[in-house]
Design a protein around this motif. Sequence first.
Motif, mmCIF file in Angstrom:
data_model
loop_
_atom_site.group_PDB
_atom_site.id
_atom_site.type_symbol
_atom_site.label_atom_id
_atom_site.label_comp_id
_atom_site.label_asym_id
_atom_site.label_seq_id
_atom_site.Cartn_x
_atom_site.Cartn_y
_atom_site.Cartn_z
ATOM 1 N N ARG A 10 27.319 42.118 38.391
ATOM 2 C CA ARG A 10 26.286 41.074 38.322
ATOM 3 C C ARG A 10 26.564 39.999 39.373
ATOM 4 O O ARG A 10 25.682 39.593 40.119
ATOM 5 N N ARG A 11 27.793 39.538 39.367
ATOM 6 C CA ARG A 11 28.225 38.533 40.358
ATOM 7 C C ARG A 11 29.677 38.829 40.691
ATOM 8 O O ARG A 11 30.392 39.405 39.873
ATOM 9 N N PRO A 12 30.127 38.402 41.885
ATOM 10 C CA PRO A 12 31.544 38.611 42.188
ATOM 11 C C PRO A 12 32.419 37.883 41.165
ATOM 12 O O PRO A 12 32.004 36.857 40.596
ATOM 13 N N ARG A 13 33.596 38.424 40.951
ATOM 14 C CA ARG A 13 34.538 37.823 39.996
ATOM 15 C C ARG A 13 34.733 36.337 40.313
ATOM 16 O O ARG A 13 34.861 35.966 41.476
ATOM 17 N N GLY A 14 34.703 35.506 39.285
ATOM 18 C CA GLY A 14 34.934 34.079 39.482
ATOM 19 C C GLY A 14 33.664 33.293 39.796
ATOM 20 O O GLY A 14 33.709 32.062 39.839
ATOM 21 N N VAL A 15 32.528 33.967 40.013
ATOM 22 C CA VAL A 15 31.277 33.233 40.281
ATOM 23 C C VAL A 15 30.554 32.998 38.953
ATOM 24 O O VAL A 15 30.246 33.947 38.232
ATOM 25 N N SER A 16 30.304 31.745 38.641
ATOM 26 C CA SER A 16 29.661 31.415 37.360
ATOM 27 C C SER A 16 28.148 31.369 37.528
ATOM 28 O O SER A 16 27.650 31.127 38.634
ATOM 29 N N PRO A 17 27.426 31.534 36.420
ATOM 30 C CA PRO A 17 25.969 31.360 36.491
ATOM 31 C C PRO A 17 25.645 29.923 36.901
ATOM 32 O O PRO A 17 26.429 29.010 36.647
ATOM 33 N N LEU A 18 24.494 29.735 37.519
ATOM 34 C CA LEU A 18 24.087 28.378 37.898
ATOM 35 C C LEU A 18 23.620 27.624 36.657
ATOM 36 O O LEU A 18 22.964 28.217 35.791
#
Length: 388
Positions: free
Chosen positions: A366-374
């Motif tokens: 879904r997103r790279p590791r460590g990237v949080s949803p906005l």
Amino acid sequence: MEGSRLRIADCGLRHFSMSWPALLALTPASSEHRPQPSPPCPMSAYPLFDAHPRLAALPRAGIFQTPTAVRALPGYDGAWVKRDDLSNSEFGGNKIRKLDLLLGEAQAQRRRCLLAFGYSGSNFVAASAWHGRRLGLDTIGLLLPQAGAPYVADNLATCAAAGAELALGQSSAGLVSQALARSLRRLATQGRWPYWMPPGGSTPLGALGFVNAAYELRAQIEAGLCPEPERITVAFSSMGTVAGLAIGLALAGLRSRVVAVQVVSTQFATPAKLDRLIAQTQALLRRYDPAIPTRAAAVEIRTEFYGQDYAVPTAATTAAMQAFQQASGARGDSAYSGKALAGYYADLQRGLPGPSLYWHTFNAERRPRGVSPLPPERLRGYLLGDRC
Ligand SMILES: Cc1ncc(COP(=O)(O)O)c(C=O)c1O
């Protein structure tokens, strides 16, 4: 606006068909399922370049983890899947093969900034921002509104985490004037014009990534990892994937034909535009090695799985994504892979002779590791364009 469905008049987003609460509820809390990248394999990452050593002059960024796995797809005899969703463990999918060459050229030209066009949830813009940042390149992403879908929020979060400068426009012409203004600013501040990439990275250079991919498939067939497919089904949008595969399959001596499932309006992807891109890509190959013949595999373009609009799923899209996830464990998306899968499963159900291969192009993560949803207000800002 609580609970209401956004319409054109509400916000100027022409294609937006999902209510805000629904979209924001889709903003994921965590990424539970983390598929593993393809296991290390002794095969070359650049079999096209091994076969035609004069192409070695083309710079590459080395951002993909290939060969991507090829596996039987449970449920049907002779059904196979090529897992390009695992082309990079941080941010994979089909864009990585094109970006490997495009970013290689940007680096060789000592650019400081990439400029990428796409829809709000563009996989290409997000992949450019993420991998560009890894290589020390900034990204300007120029976006057009699109229908809401879960991956839109994920890709915007990835762009933001990579520090991309994003702007939302209302028309292609508006985006181009934004692109010029922002490029001039970069020229003044960085001393260099940004490296411009068209939607999907589908230049002849980008398409070479998929010529190489066809050679990779041949090596896997020769190694006994899968049979030679009668047909290869893949999404058809900015056309670089199909153009590259068609050329590569023919050059690699495979008899497979390409079933290209239309996932964007016929205004953008047409047989004539595909022919042009194939001819330009062949010309690029022959500039480096004039002995390379101008062959291309047959391509059958299928428009009946597109439905109403870009990224808006049909019932067949949703059913195909569910069946595929159950069979393979890989996730799909409503814009590209879901529609290509609808076409693939329809052909399997018709009993067309195999073997056949579905080329999976969506990013596994879904997103790279460590990237949080906005946070919702920041996401709303990007989607409504108040960041322009
Ligand atoms: C996930 C995904 N699959 C398939 C495609 C289609 O590839 P192409 O643009 O090369 O036709 C795209 C392109 O945007 C994509 O993002």
